[in-house]
Structures are given as structure tokens and as C-alpha cells.
Design an enzyme around this catalytic site. Sequence first.
Site, PDB file in Angstrom:
ATOM      1  CD  GLU A   1      -2.858  -1.192   2.378  1.00  0.00           C
ATOM      2  OE1 GLU A   1      -3.929  -1.807   2.276  1.00  0.00           O
ATOM      3  OE2 GLU A   1      -2.489  -0.628   3.426  1.00  0.00           O
TER       4      GLU A   1
ATOM      5  CD  GLU B   1      -4.331  -5.796   2.657  1.00  0.00           C
ATOM      6  OE1 GLU B   1      -5.071  -4.908   3.143  1.00  0.00           O
ATOM      7  OE2 GLU B   1      -3.125  -5.879   2.917  1.00  0.00           O
TER       8      GLU B   1
END
Length: 668
Positions: free
Chosen positions: A194, A274
Site C-alpha cells: 500500500e 485484501e
Amino acid sequence: MIEKMATTITITFIIQLVVAVGLLFPGSFQLENKRKFEIDYANNTFLKDGQPFRYISGSFHYSRVHPYYWKDRLMKMRAGGLNTVQGYVPWNVHETKPGEFYWDGFSDLPKFLSLAQESDMLVLLRLGPYICGEWEYGGFPAWLLSKDSNMILRTSDPSYMKWVDKWFTELLTTIKPFLYNNGGPVIMVQIENEYGSYFACDRSYGVMLRDKVTSILGNEVVIYTTDGCNLRDVFCGKVDQVYPSIDFGADLDPSSCFQALRFYQPKGPLINSEYYTGWLDHWGSPHSTRGTTQVSKSLDKILALDANVNMYMFIGGTNFGFWNGANYKPYQPVPTSYDYDAPLTEAGDVTLKYYAIRDIISKYVKLPPIPIPPNTNKTKYGKIPMEFVSTVQDALHVLTPEGPFKAKYPVPMEKINFYSGFILYRSILTEDYKKPVTLNIHSVRDRAMVMVNSVPFGILDREGASSVSIKGLKGQTVDILVENQGRIGFGYGMNFNLKGIISNVTVGDKVVTNWQIYPLHIENINQTVVSRMKSRSSQRQPFSSADSKLTTPSIYVGTVDIASPNQPTDTFLDPRPWGKGQAIVNNFNLGRYWPSRGPQVTLYVPKPVFNSHTSQNQLFLFELERAPCSTASNCSVTFTDVPYLDGPNKPDNKKDLPSLGYTGHNQH
């Protein structure tokens, strides 16, 4: 005829030789059937050995589950219809000291990968070096803080990258035999995590990581990144020649989210790396849950788009010891449990959410013809009487055998190469304070008790009180016991992670000098040294504060009765009505307890931390704030067979997570 027989024998011999070589060296002689995992951009899919492939995966962090149970959890995932497992590699569990690498116990990544392959599971391996995951310091080893105070993490800063380069050399060399193309289960590796949500947006950093990976793993390895489903995050997180993926939860529309991926990656497989089956907890906030119906319906939409998906988490596990991380801002430490309201509980039990997800998966793939492994047995061991051993002051010879570090002014833990748990700062009063005077610490990280001659006067907290009134006489000791509650693992706050006392201490208008600093090794608390501590302790009970709300931080011991011929099972420690502290069973650090703050109340105790013989099973509590031992009948804890993770919260801490500014996992 003889010539023909000789030719036949020769051919047979060659075939036998080829087979023998293949058996002796699997993956090294694969002829036309060479294993290969790759991206088919034209058809928006992956190819596994030349055939279209879609992975359905679940996150499982090997460092959060006792190795004894790795195979059990993997088999439950496979029985649930998953064909892949995704996991982080936390740098800090493998390189606890610079240049010292560990690949055993909870750090035995090769064993985990082998068990995954035995369980018919492929692997998505998230290499980091940053992982987030609400893990201590986002996976970074805390000793980085002792190397260069100006180091900027997650950038091309040379003082940072030189350590990453050494770590990646060790890591990549270790995992190379486990790549799918080499006969192992690892189909893809992720770099960073991320990164688009990090402030730096250093494009050259990702290129450095990519080039390091390919230099050791080769150009055929499939590398990917993961970012939130928005254009800015994907822009800063993507790396040339690395495949981008996105992440989002059940509250967002899959088709809309995938548009951000398609903007930068017009062709290739869709990936949600995710997909959130639950959410994390923080001390003092309500227990987080995600509804089964919402999670399963949204998963159905993702799979209907022919997308690849990884469910985060499929089993959350436990932040044993001091491995919990924290979020910021404000500072929010994560509790010991990482149950995550996942399909498999912290203890590995299947849930209704597990069955609902399994039903959805069965619409798209054939479920494997294997039974779902049963849940483990849990036992109520009942009430365990606890006995006072020693105050922290009288145990310093055991907890700090090397003696104190001396400094004119307080220094952070990292200054003395100490990184987790507890540290005690001691000074001597140079004059009488018969009337209350204010002791002030502008910056304490993260929570501290102030004592004079072992008597508690109050609690300081980085998000709360920074001063306390004390009284004392010249020559008496002032002890400040500081708890490192976990390092920030997300956002810019990661670059401000020093622990302990990081400012001067004043009493009245005077700066306190001449400190003795004791790093406390609570791993030294065990059965062998308890008798030594008892014999040297000058106290038979802790001191109490004037209002009786606090007691001197102290060590307590109890015996867990596992009657022969019964064998130990999993159980849960209920520490109520104790205050806050650390629990240890035998030589295993279970983690932090804080039942009054919540939401977590019980601590999960896996079966393998117990020994079979009654006399060998000892429970130790390092109680920091309030021991309920005014009478012997109250001085006890309970082992139960049911977890309690949704306990009461302090009223001033009932705030919803998103309003506090934490956007980890891009849950916007």
C-alpha cells in the site's frame, strides 16, 4: 536382432536415468512439462502450466499462529475451497539483531511454505520490507532506530536501503527454491505494501526493490504491488514491470473499485489483494465485526467478475509477546488478539462466516474432496490462585542482570539498544518535598507509572496525563516504569517511533539529572528464578497508592493444574479483576492483558505452550497497575474454554475507528 536388443536396452537405460535424476532433483530436470506461472494479458487471466488459472486466497500470518497449528489452519483453508494462501514476511522476526537471521520456530518460513505445498495450497508471499498488518513497527526491526536518527523509511534513502539490501539478499536466497517455477508453491511475490498511501511517493524506491528481487529470483518471477482502489494510491504505488493490484472491503462496489486498476492496467487479471472479512481492534474501542451476509454477498460479486481475490484475514491469529503494532494519529495500540472477526477464529475454529464463504466459493470452483478438520478441544482449568513473588524494584537483579545504564538525562530505549517491553528510569530526590510537587514529562512513550520509594503516585500516558503530584524526602528513589505499547506501523508517524522517556523530567521547576536506566528482560521471569526473587525480596506484598487504586508493579506466580493422565488443550486466560500487564505461561510470552480497557478480555493460550506435568506449568503475571490481592481469595485468575473479545470499554474511548484518522488497508 542382437543390435535391436542393445538399442532397446540403451533407450530403457536412458529413460530410467532421466526418471532417477528427476526424483533426486525435483524441479531441476522438467523437460517439456516445466512448471510455469505467468500473466496472460490478452485474456485477462493468469496461466499456470499453460492453463487459465484464478486464485481464491486467504491471508494467514505465520508469525501470529503457533507453528504447531500451521498445518491445521492450512487444511481448514483448503477444505473451505481456497487454493492459495497469502502471507507477510515480517522482517523483524527474522533479523532480531543486525546480521543475525532466524529461520526456526515462529520464524520458520521454509517450513510454512513446505506445509502449504503439502496442503495443496499455492502461496502469495508479501516480501515487504514494509508490511503494515498492525504488526510491530510495520515489520521493520526496531534496531533500525539505533542506526541513523535521520533515516527516512520506505524511500531510496541510502542509510535505509543498505539494510534492506542485506535483508533481501538473505530472504530472497531463502525463498528461491520455493518458487513455483522451481517446483515450490510460491506463485507471486509482493514488494512493499500500500505504498500509494505513504507520503513519500518515491518512484525510484519501488524500482530498487523490483531490481533486487529479479537479480536473485530471476526475470520470470511474477512481482506485484497492492494499493487502495483510488487513482492516487495506485499511481504512487505502481512500479514499471510490476503488476498492480488493489484492495477494498465489502462496503465498496467491486466494479467501481476495479476501474482504478483498469485505468493504469488496461489488460490482465483483476485482483483484490485484501478483501476484508473483518477488521482490527484497538484498546479502548468497541470490538470490530463485519456481517457474514455482507461479506459473502460482496465476495460473490467479486468472483462473478472472474477476479482473483485474497481474503484478509482468513485467520487473524494472535500478537503474542510484544509483537502488536499501533496506529496514529492519535496513538492507538492494537491488542494481543488479532482475531479480526475472520472466518477462522483466533483459535482456528470454523465459524458461520467460514461456511457462508465456502458456499459462495463452491459456485465457482469444485470444492476439494477432503473433510473440514475439527475444531480443537478447549478446557476450563478453572480458578488459579496467584502468589506474590516480588515488586519490580526487588526483581531488578533478575530483570536487568547487566545492571543499569547511567545517563545525565533520560534517553530512549533505542539509545541503549533495547527495543521492546518495559524500561525503568530511576533518580534520587535531592531535597525534601513534604508538600505535593508536580513531576512532569512532556514526552513519555507510551505509558508510565511514577513511584517514590516504590509507592505509586500516578499514571502518565502519551495521549493523557503528562504530570503527576508526588511527595518524598531527600535521598528517596523516584522510579518511572515505562511500557512500550507497540510501535506505529502505518503512515508518517512510523518515522517517530522512539520509546521510553524522550524528553527531560522536571520536579517543580527543576530538571532532574543523574539517571539509572534499567531495561527489563521479562523473558527472565521463569520458574527457576522465582525462588531467587522470593528470597531476595524485602516485601511480602506490593505498596498501594494513597487512594488504593494502584499497586506497585509486581510479579505473581500460579500453577496450572493439568491432572494426569489428561493432556493439555487450548484454553483462554481470563485475567479479571487484574488491571494491566503481561502474561507468561512457562517460558512463553502470551501477550498483554488490559481487561478494564477492553475490548479484549481473555488471552488465547495454545495447547503447545503447556507441558504435560502439573508441576511444570507455571503462570506468571507482570502486573503493572492494580493487583486484586488484598485477600487471598481475590488473588486469582481463571482459565476458561470460551473467548471474550467484546468486553467493556472506558466511556471516553468509545470512538469509531474511521473518525480517528486511521486509514490502514485503505479502508476509506
